[in-house]
Write an enzyme that holds these catalytic residues in place. Structure first.
Site, PDB file in Angstrom:
ATOM      1  N   GLY A   1     -38.465  27.583  27.471  1.00  0.00           N
ATOM      2  CA  GLY A   1     -37.447  26.645  27.949  1.00  0.00           C
ATOM      3  C   GLY A   1     -37.785  25.181  27.738  1.00  0.00           C
ATOM      4  O   GLY A   1     -36.908  24.321  27.801  1.00  0.00           O
ATOM      5  N   CYS A   2     -39.039  24.884  27.489  1.00  0.00           N
ATOM      6  CA  CYS A   2     -39.479  23.479  27.429  1.00  0.00           C
ATOM      7  C   CYS A   2     -38.854  22.681  26.283  1.00  0.00           C
ATOM      8  O   CYS A   2     -38.436  21.544  26.495  1.00  0.00           O
ATOM      9  CB  CYS A   2     -40.995  23.407  27.403  1.00  0.00           C
ATOM     10  SG  CYS A   2     -41.719  24.125  28.903  1.00  0.00           S
TER      11      CYS A   2
END
Length: 159
Positions: free
Chosen positions: A47-48
């Site tokens: 998700g980063c």
């Protein structure tokens, strides 16, 4: 698993960290600006990149509202440089390899994933006003639409 011990209305803990260009960034030097301070687990994980790219896309809009975006992870400066280059990011990333600031902001906590518990960075965002007061905290953030949610909150706070 307890949530964040910081709360709205409290002074944001002061710190200095190196950014991706090895330049020292100190929170106290940014007084007078709104600060979006977001903690994320690691460069180039699931998700980063999405979160960082979404903040990058909206960077100009945040700047129009006198806000600075700073992401913090425990990754090295070199890792941040590669992450920024690979993902064409336009935001400031700070390196907290010793997790000193993670601990100040209580984002290094016990996490549960697929039935296993371990210590790690809980994805958390703080909106800090120009006087250094925390005005909003998003704990256990889901990345989808998060940058827009933060921008909308900033705009509502500035009215």
């Amino acid at each position: 698993m307890p949530g964040n011990s910081l709360s709205q209305g409290k002074q944001a803990p002061l710190f200095c960290l190196q950014d991706q260009n090895n330049k020292e960034m100190c929170l106290k030097d940014l007084r007078g600006k709104w600060i979006v301070l977001y903690f994320y687990p690691r460069d180039n994980t699931a998700g980063c990149p999405r979160e960082a790219q979404d903040f990058s896309v909206l960077k100009t809009e945040f700047e129009e509202d006198e806000a600075i975006i700073m992401g913090i992870s425990k990754d090295s400066i070199a890792s941040h440089q590669k992450f920024i280059e690979k993902r064409e990011l336009r935001i400031t990333l700070l390196s907290d390899t010793e997790r000193f600031v993670h601990n100040m902001y209580n984002v290094w906590r016990l996490k549960k994933f697929m039935g296993r518990e371990s210590m790690g960075t809980v994805r958390t965002t703080f909106l800090i006003d120009p006087k250094g007061i925390i005005v909003n905290i998003w704990d256990n953030v889901k990345t989808k639409d998060h940058a827009q949610i933060v921008l909308d909150k900033l705009r509502s706070m500035r009215k």
